[in-house]
Write an enzyme that holds these catalytic residues in place. Sequence first.
Site, short mmCIF file in Angstrom:
data_model
loop_
_atom_site.label_atom_id
_atom_site.label_comp_id
_atom_site.label_asym_id
_atom_site.label_seq_id
_atom_site.Cartn_x
_atom_site.Cartn_y
_atom_site.Cartn_z
N GLY A 30 0.79 -1.23 0.00
CA GLY A 30 0.00 0.00 0.00
C GLY A 30 0.82 1.27 0.00
CB CYS A 240 -26.21 -9.89 -17.94
SG CYS A 240 -25.55 -9.87 -19.61
CB CYS A 243 -24.82 -14.27 -19.92
SG CYS A 243 -24.24 -13.26 -18.54
CB CYS A 265 -21.65 -8.92 -18.32
SG CYS A 265 -22.47 -10.29 -17.55
CB CYS A 271 -20.75 -11.28 -20.87
SG CYS A 271 -22.48 -11.25 -21.32
#
Lengths: 288, 371
Positions: A30, A240, A243, A265, A271
């Site tokens: 970090g 979606c 899908c 998606c 997807c």
Amino acid sequence: MKANTHFAFFDEGSKKEIRRATLKAVAIPGYQVPFASREMPIARGWGTGGLQLTLSLIGQTDVLKVIDQGSDESVNAVSIKKLVQDTTGVQLTECTEQADIIQSRHRIPECSLTKEQILVLQVPIPEPLRAIEAREYVTKCMHAEDDYSGAWLMLFEQIMKYGKTATTADHPVSVHDRYVMAPSPIPRFDNPKMNHSEALILLGAGREKKIYAVPPYTSVKSLAFDDYPFTVESFEGAHCHLCGAVDVFLDELIDHEKSETIYQCNDSAYCIEQLNKQEKVEVESTYA
Amino acid sequence: MGYVPVKGGTEAIEASIKRVKFERLKGEAILEIETILSTMRALVDQVMSESSLYSPQLAALAIKQAEGSMEEAVFLMRAHRSTLPRLYYSQSVETEAMFVERRISASFKDIPGGQLLGATYDYTHRLLDFDLINEKKADNTHWLHSYAKELQEVKVEETIERYPKVVEYLRKEGLFEQYEMDNTEPEDITKRSLEFPASRSARLQVLTRGQTGALTSLAYASLRGYGEVHPTVGEVRVGSLPIYVKHPNEEDGSADEEFYIGDIQVTEVESFVPVNVKNEHNEDELEFEIGYGICYGQNETKTIAMSILDQCLEHLNDEFPTHDEEFVLLHIDSVESSGFISHLKLPHYVTFQSKLDSIRQVKKGVQVNEG
């Protein structure tokens, strides 16, 4: 006057220098490690930090995937892929599982990554305290002193103003309980994917000249209060339209003919994979 | 002979002017205006935009005369602009009527009308193209022919389509405020000096003719933290706009009686910026506002920067210089800023002598007191 381009664009000295900064970043989760960011053949701010990481890491046998806003075919992803391939000849893929190095802008793929993979994130503004303090020298001191009151205050002020935290993408996270880090502008939806990730996550900011990292299996907590917990973007009731996936990050589209809002998606590779799976099941069941 | 400011300067000046001419001619190559027009589109556009004079031919001439110096070319154009009579104001232009060559949105993948990439360097790799050293006219002609052939195979739309503004979609959802059309005549900052607080029309004029680099720097500062505006680009469009003027004598003439005087190419940007607003219960709410930018030619970075600064100046804030109207508007003009900086090259013998004297006196005084 003409010169041939070296493997992976950079000279070896530059790659070594970037790798050193990367190692330091991995060693201090970090923490933003300054590095001598190069001018690249794509515009500063278009992913030169990620590109420098990718080029310093990539070898001839690596398989590269580049996504921009969830899509492998987004203009900037295409451009970056083309540059890396032109200078290295490595294999490209759209399939998340096949890639060794995944360079991404603003998204972490939907399927979980493995310890064999490295996720490289492009970062526009690496400093999580920038909105609170404009001066680099001061924010550096604040990190050193573990002074993140500004970041907490920002969340608190949002609660006072709007009754809830109103961060958008790039919700700050605490890494390994020490440094507060900007997770690159991934949606809040993706923040939890960083926590104890099996894959190494490297973050590169070319314009701001910083490299930082989340090593594998490292704790990453999104800043939040006990009584105002961290929440991700809501796609309740939406799925979606291709899908049928729920529990994924969705794009809002307009169906021009019906003037309705539909969802799709955002991770286009995911997807397609779902659609292929469904088709396979369909085909198998028909012929059986 | 050395340069003496009071006497004998004339000869030195003449020699200097001759010398600058020599510098331009010594390579014995001539750059045709036509060559500049057809190969230096970006430079021509920038010069027109900063000089607020729409004339590609004159801009090309200025570039030739200025040996490619932006500040000098803009200077020449602005000085020329002062000699031109200003006869009419055009009718206001609806940018929805633009003949769009390029149009993108960074806010939505799927905008009504679609994205149109057009000509842009954005996705080219900035690698020096060594082939250009030996560019051949015949090769270029060949390339042009095959490109024209490719284009012939492209199906042409039969109807001219108007591209709706991306913002209209969000406006319908109530995320942007609806405003009444404001058709009050804009102030002309070239005919009246700027007063503060400036009207929005005056502000936009100063921004649109501002120096590309200055606008970019200040908008960048605002993005990086020395300001509070970080927008998402709703729409960038580049294209040509037809310009009409009213019949000078017929006050209430209909649109049919307006005169078409030509097209100008412009870049237009609408940026979406989330802002805090109070609702009717005096509570804070988030809403979007638009930052607006428009300028002559294809100058996308400048226009986006303009949209950021427009939004900055809508929300004045003492904390940040980029939100300070006087700071921004008084310092971004190419002719004004480069002129005053370069005046430092003029002799300052008198004022400097006076400063010298003052510093010497003070130093002497200190020593005497200490002794």
